[in-house]
Design a protein around this motif. Structure first.
Motif, PDB file in Angstrom:
ATOM      1  N   SER A  25       0.828  -1.206   0.000  1.00 26.63           N
ATOM      2  CA  SER A  25       0.000   0.000   0.000  1.00 26.63           C
ATOM      3  C   SER A  25       0.862   1.254   0.000  1.00 26.63           C
ATOM      4  CB  SER A  25      -0.917  -0.017   1.226  1.00 26.63           C
ATOM      5  OG  SER A  25      -1.657   1.167   1.306  1.00 26.63           O
ATOM      6  N   LYS A  26       1.895   1.259   0.813  1.00 24.05           N
ATOM      7  CA  LYS A  26       2.799   2.409   0.885  1.00 24.05           C
ATOM      8  C   LYS A  26       3.508   2.626  -0.451  1.00 24.05           C
ATOM      9  CE  LYS A  26       5.499   5.494   3.011  1.00 24.05           C
ATOM     10  NZ  LYS A  26       5.560   6.616   2.100  1.00 24.05           N
ATOM     11  N   ARG A  27       3.975   1.547  -1.063  1.00 23.31           N
ATOM     12  CA  ARG A  27       4.654   1.666  -2.359  1.00 23.31           C
ATOM     13  C   ARG A  27       3.705   2.213  -3.431  1.00 23.31           C
ATOM     14  NH1 ARG A  27       8.970  -3.200  -3.254  1.00 23.31           N
ATOM     15  NH2 ARG A  27       9.939  -3.074  -1.204  1.00 23.31           N
ATOM     16  N   LEU A  28       2.458   1.755  -3.405  1.00 22.28           N
ATOM     17  CA  LEU A  28       1.479   2.256  -4.378  1.00 22.28           C
ATOM     18  C   LEU A  28       1.184   3.735  -4.154  1.00 22.28           C
ATOM     19  CD1 LEU A  28      -0.968  -0.770  -4.475  1.00 22.28           C
ATOM     20  CD2 LEU A  28       0.551  -0.003  -6.310  1.00 22.28           C
ATOM     21  N   GLU A  29       1.066   4.123  -2.897  1.00 20.33           N
ATOM     22  CA  GLU A  29       0.830   5.530  -2.579  1.00 20.33           C
ATOM     23  C   GLU A  29       1.999   6.385  -3.068  1.00 20.33           C
ATOM     24  OE1 GLU A  29      -0.015   8.413   1.293  1.00 20.33           O
ATOM     25  OE2 GLU A  29       0.427   6.291   1.611  1.00 20.33           O
ATOM     26  N   ASP A  30       3.221   5.951  -2.789  1.00 20.53           N
ATOM     27  CA  ASP A  30       4.413   6.683  -3.228  1.00 20.53           C
ATOM     28  C   ASP A  30       4.476   6.755  -4.756  1.00 20.53           C
ATOM     29  OD1 ASP A  30       5.092   6.960  -0.560  1.00 20.53           O
ATOM     30  OD2 ASP A  30       6.655   5.411  -0.610  1.00 20.53           O
ATOM     31  N   PHE A  31       4.155   5.641  -5.405  1.00 21.71           N
ATOM     32  CA  PHE A  31       4.171   5.569  -6.865  1.00 21.71           C
ATOM     33  C   PHE A  31       3.199   6.584  -7.465  1.00 21.71           C
ATOM     34  CE2 PHE A  31       3.003   3.699 -10.974  1.00 21.71           C
ATOM     35  CZ  PHE A  31       4.238   3.323 -11.499  1.00 21.71           C
ATOM     36  N   ALA A  32       1.974   6.626  -6.929  1.00 24.95           N
ATOM     37  CA  ALA A  32       0.949   7.553  -7.428  1.00 24.95           C
ATOM     38  C   ALA A  32       1.339   9.005  -7.144  1.00 24.95           C
ATOM     39  CB  ALA A  32      -0.403   7.223  -6.801  1.00 24.95           C
ATOM     40  N   ARG A  33       1.848   9.248  -5.952  1.00 24.80           N
ATOM     41  CA  ARG A  33       2.223  10.613  -5.577  1.00 24.80           C
ATOM     42  C   ARG A  33       3.349  11.135  -6.477  1.00 24.80           C
ATOM     43  NH1 ARG A  33       3.387  10.102  -0.303  1.00 24.80           N
ATOM     44  NH2 ARG A  33       1.239  10.507   0.278  1.00 24.80           N
ATOM     45  N   GLY A  83       0.482 -13.811 -14.346  1.00 20.74           N
ATOM     46  CA  GLY A  83       0.977 -13.137 -13.140  1.00 20.74           C
ATOM     47  C   GLY A  83       0.841 -11.631 -13.223  1.00 20.74           C
ATOM     48  N   GLU A  84       1.104 -11.081 -14.400  1.00 22.30           N
ATOM     49  CA  GLU A  84       0.966  -9.634 -14.585  1.00 22.30           C
ATOM     50  C   GLU A  84      -0.478  -9.185 -14.412  1.00 22.30           C
ATOM     51  OE1 GLU A  84       2.629  -9.060 -18.448  1.00 22.30           O
ATOM     52  OE2 GLU A  84       4.705  -9.160 -17.707  1.00 22.30           O
ATOM     53  N   GLU A  85      -1.406  -9.924 -14.992  1.00 23.50           N
ATOM     54  CA  GLU A  85      -2.824  -9.536 -14.878  1.00 23.50           C
ATOM     55  C   GLU A  85      -3.341  -9.731 -13.455  1.00 23.50           C
ATOM     56  OE1 GLU A  85      -4.088  -7.742 -17.083  1.00 23.50           O
ATOM     57  OE2 GLU A  85      -2.647  -8.163 -18.675  1.00 23.50           O
ATOM     58  N   LEU A  86      -2.946 -10.809 -12.802  1.00 27.34           N
ATOM     59  CA  LEU A  86      -3.313 -11.002 -11.397  1.00 27.34           C
ATOM     60  C   LEU A  86      -2.763  -9.861 -10.542  1.00 27.34           C
ATOM     61  CD1 LEU A  86      -2.683 -14.843 -11.045  1.00 27.34           C
ATOM     62  CD2 LEU A  86      -4.889 -13.693 -10.730  1.00 27.34           C
ATOM     63  N   SER A  87      -1.536  -9.461 -10.829  1.00 31.23           N
ATOM     64  CA  SER A  87      -0.914  -8.361 -10.085  1.00 31.23           C
ATOM     65  C   SER A  87      -1.665  -7.055 -10.294  1.00 31.23           C
ATOM     66  CB  SER A  87       0.543  -8.196 -10.510  1.00 31.23           C
ATOM     67  OG  SER A  87       1.283  -9.336 -10.160  1.00 31.23           O
ATOM     68  N   ASP A  88      -2.082  -6.779 -11.527  1.00 29.62           N
ATOM     69  CA  ASP A  88      -2.846  -5.556 -11.774  1.00 29.62           C
ATOM     70  C   ASP A  88      -4.118  -5.525 -10.938  1.00 29.62           C
ATOM     71  OD1 ASP A  88      -1.022  -4.487 -13.583  1.00 29.62           O
ATOM     72  OD2 ASP A  88      -2.096  -5.220 -15.347  1.00 29.62           O
ATOM     73  N   VAL A  89      -4.818  -6.650 -10.869  1.00 30.65           N
ATOM     74  CA  VAL A  89      -6.047  -6.719 -10.063  1.00 30.65           C
ATOM     75  C   VAL A  89      -5.715  -6.479  -8.591  1.00 30.65           C
ATOM     76  CG1 VAL A  89      -7.924  -8.230  -9.276  1.00 30.65           C
ATOM     77  CG2 VAL A  89      -7.258  -8.224 -11.699  1.00 30.65           C
ATOM     78  N   LEU A  90      -4.676  -7.144  -8.099  1.00 35.83           N
ATOM     79  CA  LEU A  90      -4.279  -6.983  -6.696  1.00 35.83           C
ATOM     80  C   LEU A  90      -3.898  -5.541  -6.391  1.00 35.83           C
ATOM     81  CD1 LEU A  90      -3.529  -8.121  -3.888  1.00 35.83           C
ATOM     82  CD2 LEU A  90      -1.247  -8.551  -4.823  1.00 35.83           C
ATOM     83  N   LEU A  91      -3.108  -4.927  -7.253  1.00 39.70           N
ATOM     84  CA  LEU A  91      -2.653  -3.566  -7.001  1.00 39.70           C
ATOM     85  C   LEU A  91      -3.820  -2.587  -6.942  1.00 39.70           C
ATOM     86  CD1 LEU A  91       0.554  -3.560  -9.216  1.00 39.70           C
ATOM     87  CD2 LEU A  91       0.415  -3.752  -6.721  1.00 39.70           C
ATOM     88  N   TYR A  92      -4.758  -2.719  -7.860  1.00 34.74           N
ATOM     89  CA  TYR A  92      -5.926  -1.842  -7.803  1.00 34.74           C
ATOM     90  C   TYR A  92      -6.777  -2.122  -6.566  1.00 34.74           C
ATOM     91  CZ  TYR A  92      -5.284   0.454 -12.301  1.00 34.74           C
ATOM     92  OH  TYR A  92      -4.810   1.234 -13.333  1.00 34.74           O
ATOM     93  N   LEU A  93      -6.904  -3.378  -6.173  1.00 37.69           N
ATOM     94  CA  LEU A  93      -7.669  -3.717  -4.974  1.00 37.69           C
ATOM     95  C   LEU A  93      -7.031  -3.109  -3.727  1.00 37.69           C
ATOM     96  CD1 LEU A  93      -9.966  -5.273  -3.573  1.00 37.69           C
ATOM     97  CD2 LEU A  93      -8.421  -7.241  -3.475  1.00 37.69           C
ATOM     98  N   VAL A  94      -5.723  -3.243  -3.602  1.00 37.60           N
ATOM     99  CA  VAL A  94      -5.014  -2.689  -2.446  1.00 37.60           C
ATOM    100  C   VAL A  94      -5.154  -1.172  -2.427  1.00 37.60           C
ATOM    101  CG1 VAL A  94      -2.720  -2.355  -1.421  1.00 37.60           C
ATOM    102  CG2 VAL A  94      -3.427  -4.629  -2.190  1.00 37.60           C
ATOM    103  N   ARG A  95      -4.999  -0.538  -3.573  1.00 33.82           N
ATOM    104  CA  ARG A  95      -5.117   0.921  -3.634  1.00 33.82           C
ATOM    105  C   ARG A  95      -6.541   1.372  -3.318  1.00 33.82           C
ATOM    106  NH1 ARG A  95      -2.722   5.531  -2.594  1.00 33.82           N
ATOM    107  NH2 ARG A  95      -3.040   7.123  -4.151  1.00 33.82           N
TER     108      ARG A  95
END
Length: 126
Positions: A25-33, A83-95
């Motif tokens: 979650s922190k990495r995604l927040e930093d990435f978006a910011r 794996g890439e598509e599963l990761s995309d779903v996970l990343l959006y869910l976490v965000r």
């Protein structure tokens, strides 16, 4: 994450092994910011983006019929794409959970407890 994933702060490929949801979650927040994408990360937008990614994930399985556990008949490129598509779903869910103020790890743990009560184990299965 406006266009998907995340990685290192500079966008370089990075092997991430066994990080927790809070770190993710922190990495995604930093990435978006760092990209000034926070203005796009409303709950609605993130949900719609996640649904789009679920559609892309579904396409992988669409015409295959049932597949065996572990995907033994799949090539490495196919597994990597999955794996890439599963990761995309996970990343959006976490965000999405983060933007909505939901502790996803805690919510999932509580849901498992509720499901254990609702669906007790079948003694015949042991």
């Amino acid at each position: 994450m406006r266009g998907g994933g995340g990685g290192g702060e500079d966008g370089a490929e990075e092997r991430v092994v066994d990080i927790g949801l809070r770190e993710l979650s922190k990495r995604l927040e930093d990435f978006a910011r760092a990209r000034d994408w926070e203005k796009y990360h409303s709950p609605r937008n993130l949900l719609l983006a996640m649904i789009g990614e679920v559609g892309e994930l579904s396409e992988i399985f669409q015409w295959r019929g049932e597949v065996d556990k572990g995907l033994p008949n799949w090539g490495e490129a196919e597994k990597e794409h999955l794996g890439e598509e599963l990761s995309d779903v996970l990343l959006y869910l976490v965000r999405l959970a983060d933007i909505c103020g939901v502790d996803l790890g805690d919510a999932a743990a509580k849901k498992i407890v509720k499901n254990a009560i609702k669906y007790p184990p079948n003694p015949a299965a042991f």
